[in-house]
Enzyme design. Structure first.
Site, PDB file in Angstrom:
ATOM      1  N   ASP A 188       0.833  -1.108   0.106  1.00  0.00           N
ATOM      2  CA  ASP A 188      -0.026  -0.018  -0.137  1.00  0.00           C
ATOM      3  C   ASP A 188       0.977   1.239   0.015  1.00  0.00           C
ATOM      4  OD1 ASP A 188      -2.501   1.438   0.091  1.00  0.00           O
ATOM      5  OD2 ASP A 188      -1.691   1.804   2.397  1.00  0.00           O
ATOM      6  N   GLU A 272      -1.549  -0.806  -6.184  1.00  0.00           N
ATOM      7  CA  GLU A 272      -2.693  -0.435  -6.867  1.00  0.00           C
ATOM      8  C   GLU A 272      -2.287   0.357  -7.809  1.00  0.00           C
ATOM      9  OE1 GLU A 272      -5.884   1.067  -3.502  1.00  0.00           O
ATOM     10  OE2 GLU A 272      -3.896   1.577  -3.103  1.00  0.00           O
ATOM     11  N   CYS A 325     -12.480  -3.614   5.437  1.00  0.00           N
ATOM     12  CA  CYS A 325     -12.080  -4.440   6.688  1.00  0.00           C
ATOM     13  C   CYS A 325     -11.228  -5.806   6.203  1.00  0.00           C
ATOM     14  CB  CYS A 325     -13.282  -4.616   7.777  1.00  0.00           C
ATOM     15  SG  CYS A 325     -12.489  -5.724   9.120  1.00  0.00           S
ATOM     16  N   CYS A 328     -13.315  -8.726   8.168  1.00  0.00           N
ATOM     17  CA  CYS A 328     -14.636  -9.134   7.908  1.00  0.00           C
ATOM     18  C   CYS A 328     -15.134  -9.062   6.525  1.00  0.00           C
ATOM     19  CB  CYS A 328     -15.740  -8.893   8.959  1.00  0.00           C
ATOM     20  SG  CYS A 328     -15.936  -7.121   8.830  1.00  0.00           S
ATOM     21  N   CYS A 343     -13.141  -1.515  13.046  1.00  0.00           N
ATOM     22  CA  CYS A 343     -14.292  -2.095  12.288  1.00  0.00           C
ATOM     23  C   CYS A 343     -15.405  -2.446  13.461  1.00  0.00           C
ATOM     24  CB  CYS A 343     -13.703  -3.344  11.320  1.00  0.00           C
ATOM     25  SG  CYS A 343     -15.338  -4.101  10.637  1.00  0.00           S
ATOM     26  N   CYS A 345     -16.465  -5.091  13.576  1.00  0.00           N
ATOM     27  CA  CYS A 345     -16.567  -6.539  13.868  1.00  0.00           C
ATOM     28  C   CYS A 345     -15.492  -6.653  15.155  1.00  0.00           C
ATOM     29  CB  CYS A 345     -15.944  -7.465  12.673  1.00  0.00           C
ATOM     30  SG  CYS A 345     -14.192  -7.181  12.178  1.00  0.00           S
ATOM     31  N   ASP A 352      -2.926   1.595   7.097  1.00  0.00           N
ATOM     32  CA  ASP A 352      -1.919   1.293   5.655  1.00  0.00           C
ATOM     33  C   ASP A 352      -1.701  -0.104   5.677  1.00  0.00           C
ATOM     34  OD1 ASP A 352      -1.873   3.963   4.736  1.00  0.00           O
ATOM     35  OD2 ASP A 352      -0.023   4.192   6.119  1.00  0.00           O
TER      36      ASP A 352
END
Length: 370
Positions: A188, A272, A325, A328, A343, A345, A352
């Site tokens: 990332d 990316e 996330c 999950c 998150c 969850c 990052d």
């Protein structure tokens, strides 16, 4: 066996006569390029309403100007021919909508020219390189070119600090077998560290430009007070140029080492497909984006992986790696100021690091589909 190309860059150490001829060649290549572009621009303005007729127009050639400008005969004719080819490529890219209309070159632009191997006119021997018109020029050959590599062309360049380099393009045959993908890593992009990986490791980029910024600012202020064109101005201009060159060399060295490390340890690297220019303009991160050299890093990474039959996988820039996330799969909006991902969850991780895991997982999905 597939044919591969590889370039080797060496420091060139010309004597006074050779330096003068190099300066003349740089100037002639720029002169011919601008002359041909001026004619091409005039033709474009005349026929731009009729694209079919425009495509049929012939390009001017360097030979056209040699009778009018005899000094063009004093330099390497292949260098002038390559200037023509470069202009044709630039014009073709414009026509296909991949670039703007070609621009005129000026003395402040990068000084370089390319010449090709014809009948043994380029040869490496005993710490020297034989070049057209220049004969034997001394070089710092810090590495040997394998005997089975065939020389194709050379690009000679001069930096703002006055150093000369020669980039020798070679061709070789190699049977590159695709590697079985076992070890995959996701990266990332990070403004400060260069990247954070899915292994939770940071590149820890030293920010060479930021470190040198005070020296550069001071040197720039001194230069601004000098009379342009004077001996003291030129001396200070070299100081500024050498500082910029040092930053560029430090950055390139760091990026080469990091990309080699990743290419050696992993079978596929997932990143990316970012628009760095857009990011630097839209988010006002100009200095930070240009300092860490992400674009250069991905270029190095791509060819180093390819040489070993490995893969660089680029996922869509709109993939929600930051919002998702990695535990999950739920998505939620995340502000730029939030550096920790939390998150519902219960999963908590560095923003990052969470993105890097999502990038890796998306890369694995794309690899499975291919």
């Amino acid at each position: 066996m597939a044919k591969q190309n590889k370039a080797f860059k060496f420091r060139l150490l010309p004597n006074k006569e050779q330096s003068a001829l190099l300066a003349k060649t740089f100037g002639c290549v720029r002169f011919v390029y601008n002359k041909m572009l001026a004619e091409r621009k005039e033709t474009y303005e005349k026929f731009k309403g009729d694209k079919e007729l425009l495509k049929k127009q012939k390009f001017p050639t360097p030979a056209k100007y040699k009778s009018e400008f005899p000094f063009l005969k004093e330099v390497d004719s292949l260098a002038l021919a390559n200037a023509q080819m470069n202009l044709q490529t630039a014009y073709k890219n414009f026509f296909e909508g991949n670039a703007d209309f070609p621009k005129f070159k000026n003395r402040k632009a990068k000084q370089s020219y390319t010449t090709n191997l014809v009948n043994g006119n380029i040869e490496l021997k005993d710490g020297h390189i034989k070049l057209p018109k220049l004969k034997l020029v001394k070089i710092k050959q810090h590495r040997e070119i394998p005997a089975d590599y065939k020389l194709k062309s050379c690009t000679i360049s001069r930096t703002k600090s006055g150093k000369y380099y020669v980039s020798v393009l070679t061709e070789y045959e190699k049977d590159i077998q695709p590697k079985t993908i076992e070890n995959v890593i996701g990266l990332d992009f990070a403004m400060a560290e260069l990247y954070v990986s899915s292994e939770n490791e940071k590149a820890n980029y030293p920010r060479y430009y930021r470190v040198m910024s005070e020296k550069l600012a001071k040197a720039g202020r001194i230069l601004s007070k000098r009379k342009k064109g004077s001996a003291r101005w030129n001396k200070q201009r070299l100081v500024v140029a050498k500082l910029h060159e040092k930053v560029a060399n430090q950055r390139m060295n760091f990026l080469h080492h990091k990309s080699k490390e990743l290419a050696s340890n992993f079978d596929a690297v997932v990143i990316e497909d970012l628009n760095m220019k857009g990011m630097s303009q839209a988010l006002h991160f100009g200095k930070s984006v240009h300092d860490n050299g992400w674009g250069m890093f991905t270029t190095f990474l791509a060819y180093k992986l390819k040489e070993q039959g490995k893969q660089l996988v680029k996922i869509d820039k709109w993939f929600p790696s930051t919002k998702k996330c990695s535990c999950c799969g739920a998505e939620k909006p995340v502000k730029l100021s939030e550096r920790t991902y939390r998150c519902s969850c219960g999963y908590v991780a560095d923003r990052d690091y969470n993105s890097a895991i999502n990038i890796k997982n998306e890369g694995l999905r794309l690899l499975a589909l291919s």
